[in-house]
Motif scaffolding. Structure first.
Motif, PDB file in Angstrom:
ATOM      1  N   LEU A   1       0.805  -1.232   0.000  1.00  0.00           N
ATOM      2  CA  LEU A   1       0.000   0.000   0.000  1.00  0.00           C
ATOM      3  C   LEU A   1       0.835   1.279   0.000  1.00  0.00           C
ATOM      4  O   LEU A   1       0.516   2.224  -0.743  1.00  0.00           O
ATOM      5  CB  LEU A   1      -0.971  -0.026   1.182  1.00  0.00           C
TER       6      LEU A   1
ATOM      7  N   SER B   1      -6.942  -2.047  -5.017  1.00  0.00           N
ATOM      8  CA  SER B   1      -7.446  -1.041  -4.069  1.00  0.00           C
ATOM      9  C   SER B   1      -7.825   0.263  -4.753  1.00  0.00           C
ATOM     10  O   SER B   1      -8.643   1.029  -4.219  1.00  0.00           O
ATOM     11  CB  SER B   1      -6.383  -0.759  -2.998  1.00  0.00           C
TER      12      SER B   1
ATOM     13  N   SER C   1     -12.791  -1.620  -7.761  1.00  0.00           N
ATOM     14  CA  SER C   1     -12.411  -1.937  -6.376  1.00  0.00           C
ATOM     15  C   SER C   1     -13.602  -2.407  -5.538  1.00  0.00           C
ATOM     16  O   SER C   1     -13.450  -3.264  -4.660  1.00  0.00           O
ATOM     17  CB  SER C   1     -11.751  -0.725  -5.711  1.00  0.00           C
TER      18      SER C   1
ATOM     19  N   GLN D   1     -13.775  -5.686  -3.282  1.00  0.00           N
ATOM     20  CA  GLN D   1     -14.082  -5.586  -1.850  1.00  0.00           C
ATOM     21  C   GLN D   1     -15.263  -6.465  -1.459  1.00  0.00           C
ATOM     22  O   GLN D   1     -15.303  -6.999  -0.342  1.00  0.00           O
ATOM     23  CB  GLN D   1     -14.366  -4.130  -1.492  1.00  0.00           C
TER      24      GLN D   1
ATOM     25  N   TYR E   1      -5.560  -6.499  -0.335  1.00  0.00           N
ATOM     26  CA  TYR E   1      -5.688  -6.281  -1.776  1.00  0.00           C
ATOM     27  C   TYR E   1      -4.597  -6.979  -2.578  1.00  0.00           C
ATOM     28  O   TYR E   1      -4.529  -6.800  -3.792  1.00  0.00           O
ATOM     29  CB  TYR E   1      -5.645  -4.777  -2.069  1.00  0.00           C
TER      30      TYR E   1
END
Length: 590
Positions: A460, A479, A484, A488, A497
């Protein structure tokens, strides 16, 4: 396989990433054998490998096994040729655990041979090496020494390697080493009497050799590995059934899993149609198009608009038997609307097969939306870059007669086609996953949950850093992708992710400069315990590189697989490379 705390193991990479010299295995500890990724430290070296240029090939100590014949396999092939036809320098051979795979390879080569090559047909044959009863006595592991070889003229090398690459059915390096050690105890049989020969040696039975004993012990690991995978695959949702180890089907490679699954599914209904939905791995497309399917419908963008188009096709009366997709896709990291695909499958009666290799079961809980989940165990599940493997996990939820799962797949017991489907599947399955490879996977996967979550965390900050840099046009990651929310919706409670992202620079020259100076491991594969980067198109789509940009995959796209190095060190390493890109661009302003 605990998920808390770091387990101290020798495979952990140094805290600070570092590129390796050309041709060295991308593997930790350095010097370990059976590497499945090779260092390609410059953009030109990647192109050189794709073009099979000697200045690269001469440096390779190993490479990805489906694309390159690694030394243990070369050594076995050379020994086979020496024993079979020592005087014939124009002959090559490939070695397979499965006699059926060898026969398919031979048939493919014979079918592809042109009239101009007819003079070489005498060199095109298969042989089967096997342990005779007198040497196999009291050693139950002896059957693992049995293998097949396909002999062919050098003029057919490219076609033979296409079969090796797309089916993933060749011997692994560990298996080849074992077979080479047993070769002198093996009889050789062939349709060509000139190639038949008895074993030069007979085994003494006073004691079982250590190699046989090791394989015999390792063979007991298959149930354990299937149990680990079944536990990982089981849904978090209490309403969903538990995945049983018998729902897990193991293959020597991830591509072999896809190849075998495709063959099984298209055999159920002759002259059937398959759908490739989204941007799939190139060899997956080759398998679907080159198989027995009557037609392969391709929806390469994988968007809602293309799902609308597919639904319209289905509503018009067009029958499809299966749909293959990836979650998320390898390189664009986009996610298909798997719930909508499931609804279409229920309504129109087709099988959903999904490849979850990029993110995996630790991050995703998608088994209820598919009929079969396929994955490469070579990647994050292993992480150590020293063994190949693939698996299919078949959803235990039965929807209709086409929703297959049971010893390896389970078929609806109420289906009138139950016996037909079981016969089609069982007739194609062979247990060819070498026990020592299984043992390596079991050892490597002990802390897979911790590794996946740590890699998720390490990724990230890099997504943020790269996304904010002015030289970069796009960073693809689940992400930040437009899809996304779809990703999710299928995440596990503690899932992330994933550790794979792709980078598109504004300027192709900047991408090349970034790759050349980035001080991390560089080469094929992903999901390794160490950070690994590759200019994807230059390796995976090099010969079609002019065609792929229209699908959002420019020639200069770079794939990064983030590893377990210290997060701050990773960020600093990438930041230094970006700083050099800025200087490069300032000196090369158009």
């Amino acid at each position: 396989m605990g998920d808390t705390g770091q387990i101290a193991d020798p495979w952990m990479p140094p805290k600070t990433p570092q590129a390796l010299p050309l041709g060295k295995p991308n593997i930790y500890p350095l010097g370990e054998r059976h590497g499945v990724s090779v260092s390609l430290p410059t953009w030109d070296s990647v192109i050189g490998l794709s073009r099979k240029e000697d200045w690269v090939l001469d440096h390779l100590e190993c490479s990805y096994p489906r694309f390159y014949i690694n030394k243990p396999v070369r050594d076995l092939s050379a020994a086979v040729l020496q024993r079979a036809i020592a005087s014939e320098s124009n002959t090559r051979c490939l070695v397979f655990a499965s006699a059926d795979a060898a026969h398919k390879c031979l048939a493919a080569l014979r079918a592809s041979t042109t009239s101009a090559e007819d003079e070489d047909l005498a060199l095109l044959e298969s042989t089967r090496f096997f342990m005779p009863p007198e040497s196999a006595r009291d050693a139950t592991a002896c059957h693992w020494a049995n293998f097949s070889a396909v002999l062919f003229p050098f003029s057919l090398w490219k076609k033979a390697m296409a079969f090796w690459r797309d089916t993933g059915s060749g011997l692994s390096t560990r298996h080849a080493e074992f077979c080479l050690g047993e070769l002198d105890y093996l009889d050789c049989d062939s349709a060509d009497p000139a190639l038949r020969s008895p074993a030069p040696l007979k085994r003494c039975h006073r004691r079982t050799p250590q190699t046989l004993a090791s394989v015999q012990t390792a063979a007991a690991g298959m149930p354990k590995l299937k149990s680990i995978l079944a536990k990982l695959a089981t849904s978090d949702q209490p309403s969903e059934p538990v995945v049983h180890p018998d729902d897990v089907f193991l293959y020597p490679t991830g591509m072999n899993a896809i190849f075998s699954l495709s063959e099984c599914l298209c055999s159920i209904t002759p002259d059937s149609t398959v759908v490739a939905f989204g941007w799939l791995y190139p060899e997956t497309i080759e398998v679907l198009r080159g198989g027995a399917w009557k037609k392969c419908l391709s929806y390469k963008y994988g968007t809602e608009k293309e799902l609308d188009q597919l639904e319209n096709v289905l509503q018009s009366g067009k029958q499809i038997e299966a749909l293959f997709c990836e979650l998320p896709s390898n390189i664009l990291l986009s996610s298909p609307d798997l719930r909508r695909i499931r609804a279409l499958a229920d309504k129109f009666g087709f099988i959903v097969a999904c490849d979850d290799t990029v993110a995996g079961f630790v991050n995703l809980d998608a088994i209820a939306c598919v009929d079969v989940m396929v994955s490469s165990l070579t990647k994050t599940f292993s992480g150590a870059s020293n063994v190949t493997g693939g698996r299919s996990v078949f959803s235990p939820t039965i929807i209709d007669i086409r929703t297959l799962t049971s010893p390896s797949l389970v078929v609806n017991p109420g289906s009138p086609y139950r016996n037909t489907i079981r016969a089609a599947l069982s007739s194609k399955y062979e247990e060819t996953y070498f026990p020592l490879d299984i043992l390596a996977l079991i050892d490597n996967c002990k802390n897979v949950v911790w590794r996946v979550r740590q890699c998720n965390e390490n990724t990230l900050p890099l997504v943020d850093l790269l996304s904010s840099h002015r030289s970069i046009a796009t960073v693809h990651h689940p992400s930040t992708a437009p899809t996304s929310s779809l990703y999710q919706s299928l995440q596990r409670k503690n899932g992330g992710y994933g550790n794979v992202l792709s980078i598109i620079f504004h300027r192709p020259a900047s991408a090349e400069h970034f790759y050349n100076i980035l001080d991390v491991c560089k080469g094929s594969s992903f999901g390794t315990n160490f950070t690994l980067v590759i200019p994807y198109v230059q390796l995976a789509n090099y010969w079609k590189r002019e065609k792929v940009p229209k699908y959002g995959v420019p020639q200069h796209i770079i794939r990064m697989s983030v590893g377990l190095e210290d997060s701050d060190q990773l960020v600093a390493t990438v930041a230094r490379a970006l700083k050099e890109v800025e200087e490069f661009e300032s000196q090369n302003t158009a």
